[in-house]
Scaffold this motif. Structure first.
Motif, short mmCIF file in Angstrom:
data_model
loop_
_atom_site.label_atom_id
_atom_site.label_comp_id
_atom_site.label_asym_id
_atom_site.label_seq_id
_atom_site.Cartn_x
_atom_site.Cartn_y
_atom_site.Cartn_z
N GLN A 382 -27.32 10.06 -25.04
CA GLN A 382 -25.86 11.32 -24.66
C GLN A 382 -25.74 10.62 -23.92
N LEU A 383 -26.29 9.45 -22.72
CA LEU A 383 -25.71 9.20 -21.70
C LEU A 383 -24.90 8.18 -22.38
N ALA A 384 -25.00 7.09 -22.79
CA ALA A 384 -24.12 6.43 -23.93
C ALA A 384 -23.29 6.48 -24.68
N ASP A 385 -23.50 7.35 -24.90
CA ASP A 385 -22.30 8.47 -25.83
C ASP A 385 -21.39 8.79 -25.23
N TYR A 386 -22.75 9.57 -24.39
CA TYR A 386 -20.67 10.54 -22.78
C TYR A 386 -20.10 9.74 -22.65
N THR A 387 -20.63 8.61 -21.95
CA THR A 387 -20.02 7.96 -20.82
C THR A 387 -18.69 6.49 -21.30
N ARG A 388 -19.49 6.52 -23.14
CA ARG A 388 -18.42 5.74 -24.53
C ARG A 388 -17.34 6.49 -24.46
N SER A 389 -17.34 7.34 -24.65
CA SER A 389 -16.76 7.82 -24.99
C SER A 389 -16.05 8.75 -23.68
#
Length: 416
Positions: A382-389
Motif C-alpha cells: 500500500q505504501l508503494a502504490d500510494y506513493t506512486r499514485s
C-alpha cells in the motif's frame, strides 16, 4: 548595438529576467535546482539552435533595407563610311533602379515579422526546456522516494525471513509466509529496476541540458509542495498572452507583408539616369548628354495570381490566429479545472509524515507479535502504490500549472 543585446532588452521588457543572462553566467554555479533551470534554458542544445536561427534572421531586416545598386551599360561601335572615313560611336548609360509600389517597405515589414517569429520560437523552446528540466528534477526526487520504499520493504522482508530461517523448524503457516515474502521481494526487485533506468534517463537529460555531470542529493531537487498557488478564473483576452498566440499574430503580420509585396510586384521598377554619347566621323566630332528611362510594361499580367495566393495566405494566418486564441482559452480552462481538482485531492490525502507513522506502527505491532506477517506485506504494498499514485498526481498538477502559466505568459518570468 548587437543583435543579442537587442534581444536581451526586448525579453527584459517582457519580464523574462532569465534571458538576460549569458550561457556562461547562468551555468557558473549550480547550487540549487533554480540554477539548473536557469542554466538549462540557456545551455540546452535546442536553445542554442534556436538562438543561432534568431541570430541569422536578425540580418533579414538589413537585407530587406538594401537599396539596389546603380547599373551602367555602354555601346562602342567602330566602322568606315563608303568614302573610307572612320566612324566611331560610344554611348554610356548610368541608371539607378527605383522600386515602385512599396516593394522595399513590404520587404522590411516581412523581415521584422520573421525576426519576431524567431524570437517567439526561442521563447517556446525555452519554455519547453524549462518544463522538461523541472519535471526531470521532480521525477528524480520521486524516484528516490519510491526506491527508498522498495529498499525498506526488501530489508524488512529479509529480516523476517532471517528470523524464520534461524528456527529449527517452521510451521506450515510460517513456510507459507516465507514463500509469500520471497515472491513479494522478487516483485519489488522487478519494480525497482525500471525506476533505476528511468532515473538514469533523467540524469542524462540534465547533463545534456547543463553541459556537465550533476552529482547531487535528493534534497537538491524541488521539494514536494505544501502550498499550491491559486489560479484566477478569468479567461478574457487580457489573460491570454501565450507565446503560441503571439506567434500566430506575428505570422499574420508575415502574411500581410507578403500580400503587400505581391501587390507591389504589379508595379514595374523604374530605371533612370544620365546618358553620355560621343560620335566622330572623319574630322567631325559630336557629343550629346541626355537621360535614359526604362521600365517593364505591365501588359500580360499585374501579378493577379500572386496577389490571390497571398490573399489566401492572409486568410489562413488569420484563421489560425483566431483558432489559436480559442484553443489557448480552452487549454487554460481545462488545465485550471484539472489543476484545482488535483490540488484539492492532494490537500485531502495523508501526509508523508502520517504515512510513515502508520508504517512504523504496523512494523512495531508485528515485532510485538500483535499482527500477522501478511499485514507487513500489505502495508509495504500500500505504501508503494500510494506513493506512486501521489507522485503521478503531483506531476499532473505541475504540468497543468505550467500550461496555465504558459498561456498567461508568465511561465519563465515567475517560474514554478
Amino acid at each position: 548595438m548587437s543583435a543579442r543585446l537587442l534581444l536581451s532588452l526586448w525579453l527584459g521588457m517582457l519580464g523574462i529576467p532569465v534571458f538576460a543572462q549569458t550561457q556562461t553566467q547562468a551555468c557558473q554555479s549550480l547550487s540549487s535546482y533554480k540554477d539548473v533551470l536557469r542554466c538549462s534554458i540557456q545551455n540546452h542544445p535546442s536553445t542554442q539552435r534556436s538562438r543561432l536561427v534568431l541570430d541569422q534572421n536578425q540580418n533579414l531586416t538589413g537585407v530587406a533595407e538594401q537599396i539596389p545598386n546603380p547599373q551602367i551599360s555602354t555601346q562602342i561601335l567602330s566602322g568606315k563610311t563608303n568614302s573610307d572615313e572612320r566612324v566611331d560611336y560610344t554611348q554610356v548609360n548610368l541608371a539607378q533602379p527605383f522600386e515602385l509600389g512599396g516593394k522595399r517597405g513590404s520587404r522590411i515589414k516581412k523581415a521584422k515579422a520573421l525576426v519576431e517569429v524567431s524570437e517567439i520560437d526561442l521563447q517556446l523552446t525555452q519554455e519547453e526546456i524549462y518544463l522538461r528540466t523541472y519535471l526531470s528534477m521532480i521525477r528524480l526526487r520521486q524516484i528516490s522516494e519510491e526506491i527508498e520504499i522498495y529498499d525498506d520493504a526488501l530489508s524488512t522482508f529479509e529480516k523476517i525471513q532471517k528470523q524464520y530461517r534461524s528456527r529449527p523448524r517452521m510451521t506450515p503457516e510460517q513456510r507459507a509466509t516465507y514463500s509469500v515474502l520471497d515472491i513479494a521481494a522478487s516483485d519489488y526487485r522487478v519494480r525497482r529496476q525500471p525506476l533505476v533506468r528511468e532515473a538514469r534517463v533523467h540524469e542524462r537529460y540534465l547533463e545534456i541540458a547543463v553541459g556537465r555531470k550533476l552529482d547531487v542529493r535528493r534534497d537538491f531537487y524541488p521539494a514536494r509542495r505544501k502550498d499550491w498557488p491559486k489560479i484566477s478564473d478569468g479567461t478574457e483576452e487580457a489573460n491570454l498572452k501565450s507565446a503560441a498566440i503571439r506567434k500566430s499574430q506575428a505570422e499574420v503580420a508575415v502574411a500581410l507583408a507578403e500580400l503587400e509585396s505581391a501587390k507591389s510586384l504589379a508595379w514595374p521598377d523604374l530605371q533612370i539616369g544620365p546618358t553620355f554619347e560621343t560620335q566622330s566621323q572623319g574630322s567631325q566630332r559630336y557629343q550629346q548628354l541626355g537621360v535614359n528611362i526604362s521600365f517593364a510594361i505591365p501588359i500580360f499580367n499585374l501579378n493577379g495570381a500572386g496577389k490571390s495566393y497571398a490573399n489566401a495566405g492572409v486568410s489562413v494566418a488569420e484563421a489560425t490566429a483566431t483558432a489559436t486564441v480559442r484553443e489557448e482559452r480552452n487549454e487554460l480552462n481545462l488545465n485550471r479545472q484539472t489543476y484545482e481538482e488535483i490540488v484539492q485531492l492532494l490537500k485531502s490525502t495523508i501526509s508523508a509524515s502520517d504515512l510513515q507513522r502508520k508504517h512504523r506502527e504496523v512494523e512495531s505491532s508485528f515485532a510485538n507479535g500483535i499482527v500477522p506477517s501478511s499485514l507487513i506485506i500489505e502495508i509495504h504494498r500500500q505504501l508503494a502504490d500510494y506513493t506512486r499514485s501521489i507522485n503521478e498526481q503531483e506531476t499532473s498538477a505541475i504540468e497543468a500549472l505550467a500550461k496555465i502559466y504558459s498561456v498567461q505568459g508568465r511561465l519563465l518570468s515567475e517560474g514554478l
